[in-house]
Design a protein around this motif. Structure first.
Motif, mmCIF file in Angstrom:
data_model
loop_
_atom_site.group_PDB
_atom_site.id
_atom_site.type_symbol
_atom_site.label_atom_id
_atom_site.label_comp_id
_atom_site.label_asym_id
_atom_site.label_seq_id
_atom_site.Cartn_x
_atom_site.Cartn_y
_atom_site.Cartn_z
ATOM 1 N N THR A 137 39.422 36.887 36.189
ATOM 2 C CA THR A 137 40.282 36.344 37.245
ATOM 3 C C THR A 137 40.750 37.447 38.181
ATOM 4 O OG1 THR A 137 41.040 34.554 35.791
ATOM 5 C CG2 THR A 137 42.425 35.094 37.684
ATOM 6 N N ALA A 138 41.173 38.562 37.621
ATOM 7 C CA ALA A 138 41.612 39.688 38.452
ATOM 8 C C ALA A 138 40.479 40.190 39.332
ATOM 9 C CB ALA A 138 42.133 40.817 37.561
ATOM 10 N N ASP A 139 39.273 40.241 38.792
ATOM 11 C CA ASP A 139 38.127 40.705 39.569
ATOM 12 C C ASP A 139 37.847 39.776 40.749
ATOM 13 O OD1 ASP A 139 35.726 42.454 39.926
ATOM 14 O OD2 ASP A 139 34.669 40.586 39.505
ATOM 15 N N VAL A 140 37.899 38.466 40.531
ATOM 16 C CA VAL A 140 37.699 37.510 41.626
ATOM 17 C C VAL A 140 38.758 37.728 42.704
ATOM 18 C CG1 VAL A 140 37.721 35.067 42.262
ATOM 19 C CG2 VAL A 140 36.590 35.793 40.165
ATOM 20 N N CYS A 141 40.012 37.889 42.279
ATOM 21 C CA CYS A 141 41.094 38.094 43.236
ATOM 22 C C CYS A 141 40.882 39.378 44.048
ATOM 23 C CB CYS A 141 42.427 38.152 42.509
ATOM 24 S SG CYS A 141 42.967 36.573 41.814
ATOM 25 N N LEU A 142 40.442 40.437 43.388
ATOM 26 C CA LEU A 142 40.204 41.689 44.105
ATOM 27 C C LEU A 142 39.052 41.551 45.095
ATOM 28 C CD1 LEU A 142 40.682 44.429 41.362
ATOM 29 C CD2 LEU A 142 42.085 44.044 43.393
ATOM 30 N N GLN A 143 37.983 40.888 44.688
ATOM 31 C CA GLN A 143 36.860 40.687 45.602
ATOM 32 C C GLN A 143 37.295 39.944 46.854
ATOM 33 O OE1 GLN A 143 33.183 39.135 43.896
ATOM 34 N NE2 GLN A 143 33.761 39.939 41.894
ATOM 35 N N ARG A 144 38.104 38.927 46.671
ATOM 36 C CA ARG A 144 38.527 38.150 47.827
ATOM 37 C C ARG A 144 39.570 38.894 48.655
ATOM 38 N NH1 ARG A 144 37.919 31.796 47.599
ATOM 39 N NH2 ARG A 144 37.961 32.366 49.814
ATOM 40 N N ALA A 145 40.398 39.702 48.015
ATOM 41 C CA ALA A 145 41.349 40.524 48.768
ATOM 42 C C ALA A 145 40.616 41.523 49.659
ATOM 43 C CB ALA A 145 42.280 41.256 47.813
ATOM 44 N N GLU A 146 39.534 42.081 49.124
ATOM 45 C CA GLU A 146 38.747 43.054 49.891
ATOM 46 C C GLU A 146 38.013 42.399 51.054
ATOM 47 O OE1 GLU A 146 37.944 45.762 45.870
ATOM 48 O OE2 GLU A 146 36.480 44.277 46.551
ATOM 49 N N ALA A 147 37.646 41.138 50.883
ATOM 50 C CA ALA A 147 36.802 40.473 51.885
ATOM 51 C C ALA A 147 37.588 39.666 52.906
ATOM 52 C CB ALA A 147 35.806 39.541 51.180
ATOM 53 N N GLU A 148 38.849 39.322 52.634
ATOM 54 C CA GLU A 148 39.562 38.350 53.463
ATOM 55 C C GLU A 148 40.966 38.805 53.836
ATOM 56 O OE1 GLU A 148 37.726 34.224 51.668
ATOM 57 O OE2 GLU A 148 39.420 35.145 50.651
#
Length: 428
Positions: A137-148
């Protein structure tokens, strides 16, 4: 039900009383009977090492335990009301197949340390699953924080407050679930102690190879005191449920956000169709039922935690009250891990409505920026606060992206610290 392990000659068993005593143990024990089999094999090998079993007897027991494990997986053997519980089912099967050799498996062992070690093995596995789901879950959140890094209204008291961003929202939950993963590992490490060989809580008059079973079962250490092994029952379960509850609390707040953001009044988020349901009467409705049930998950975990805590109003030693810890524990982790397993894909699939996000800003949301800017010029902040409140901003001067770009405090929109969070996640 087969003959009870503890039944005494001449004592008639009342089926109503026995049904109450057994409760739903047979059903519950299906959850960790494989762990009980694993521990039984380790116990048999330990008995062989101290000469209680011959090598042949040990091999026969371990072979039959392996066969029972496979029969359970295939459905050829079912733990049902023929047995009092999973422990008696294992012993009954061994006696059926091996006669007197099967009757030797319980030497130096109580059902107390049987249930303790099976629970401990089960909990270690479940806490590992929790840690992995929190990390995902944390990894998904980080990926989206980096992209959006999209401008997004920030709220306090559910009132428009300051300019925020989707990246900040994602980063907040990324750090939360990194901490939850750490909490799960800490709980795992704390309970990673082997109680096998403590028997009914007072040890036995045998030189059991407890260090050997500790190593074989993959425990980090031996739980030394037999009395503490009994004292820790329920206490260790609460620690595990607390770690699960910490993740579920963040899940609840995240689900609350999504519940609000998907309403027509906000309209910030669109959920994938498979995460919504229709109304039984209103053709126009698509309801965020999944999100609402994710939000409700913590209630089940909290209820289980309360049940565990209330059961521990006991003196030292074993008491039958502790039988009820299993149901509370299995319910909490069944509901909690089931919810957590759905979260990563939900977060991957949600979409931001940039048009509605842009409409969520008003002039007042820049007042804090203005007060800080005046303070930078030397005006005392309390005076700057008053002036910013008295002088409304013109809409032409309101630029969400400029506000975000100026937010340079560590963790702010211009200095999110995602690399540090990514490093913490990798280290965990």
């Amino acid at each position: 039900m087969s003959d009870l392990l503890w039944q005494k000659p001449g004592v008639q068993v009342d089926p109503r009383i026995q049904a109450f005593l057994a409760g739903d143990d047979v059903v519950l024990d299906r959850e960790f009977i494989q762990d009980d089999i694993t521990a039984s094999a380790a116990h048999a090998r330990g008995l062989a090492r101290i000469g209680i079993l011959t090598a042949t007897e040990c091999d026969d027991l371990c072979r039959e335990l392996g066969t029972l494990s496979e029969d359970l997986k295939s459905g050829a053997f079912v733990l049902d009301d023929r047995f009092e519980d999973g422990h008696s089912a294992i012993e009954s099967r061994l006696v059926e197949r091996l006669g007197d050799t099967g009757r030797k498996i319980h030497t130096g062992r109580s059902r107390n340390d049987q249930v303790l070690v099976a629970t401990r093995l089960w909990l270690k596995r479940k806490l590992g699953e929790l840690q992995a789901l929190c990390r995902e879950t944390a990894d998904v959140c980080l990926q989206r924080a980096e992209a959006e890094p999209l401008p997004m209204p920030g709220y306090t008291h559910l009132q428009r407050a300051v300019v925020s961003s989707t990246a900040m929202w994602w980063a907040g939950f990324a750090e939360a679930f990194i901490d939850n993963a750490v909490r799960a590992k800490q709980a795992h490490d704390w309970i990673d102690a082997n109680p096998l060989g403590t028997a009914a809580g007072y040890g036995v008059n045998l030189p059991l190879d407890r260090e050997g079973s500790t190593k074989e079962l993959g425990f980090a250490r031996m739980q030394v005191s037999p009395i503490y092994a009994q004292l820790s029952r329920g206490k260790f379960e609460i620690a595990a449920v607390d770690a699960l509850g910490a993740a579920a609390l963040d899940l609840r707040r995240l689900a609350w956000d999504l519940s609000l953001f998907t309403t027509a009044e906000f309209g910030f988020v669109n959920l994938p169709a498979q995460y919504t349901t229709g109304s039984s009467i209103m053709p126009n409705k698509r309801n965020p039922d999944l999100v609402e049930l994710l939000r409700a998950t913590y209630a089940s975990i909290a209820a289980s935690r309360t049940e565990l805590e209330q059961l521990l109003s006991l003196p030292s030693g074993y008491h039958r009250d502790l039988q009820f810890t299993k149901g509370a524990l299995f319910h909490a982790f069944g509901r909690g891990l089931g919810a957590m397993a759905l979260l990563p894909d939900l977060l991957r699939g949600l979409e931001w409505n940039t048009e509605r996000l842009a409409k969520g800003f008003d002039d007042g949301m820049y007042a804090t920026d203005k007060a800080v800017e005046m303070a930078l010029s030397g005006l005392p902040f309390r005076e700057a606060y008053k002036q910013a409140a008295a002088e409304p901003l013109p809409r032409a001067g309101a630029d969400p992206q400029a506000s975000l770009d100026a937010r340079s405090s560590p963790g702010g929109a211009a200095a999110l610290g995602l690399a540090a969070l990514r490093q913490r996640l990798a280290a965990g």
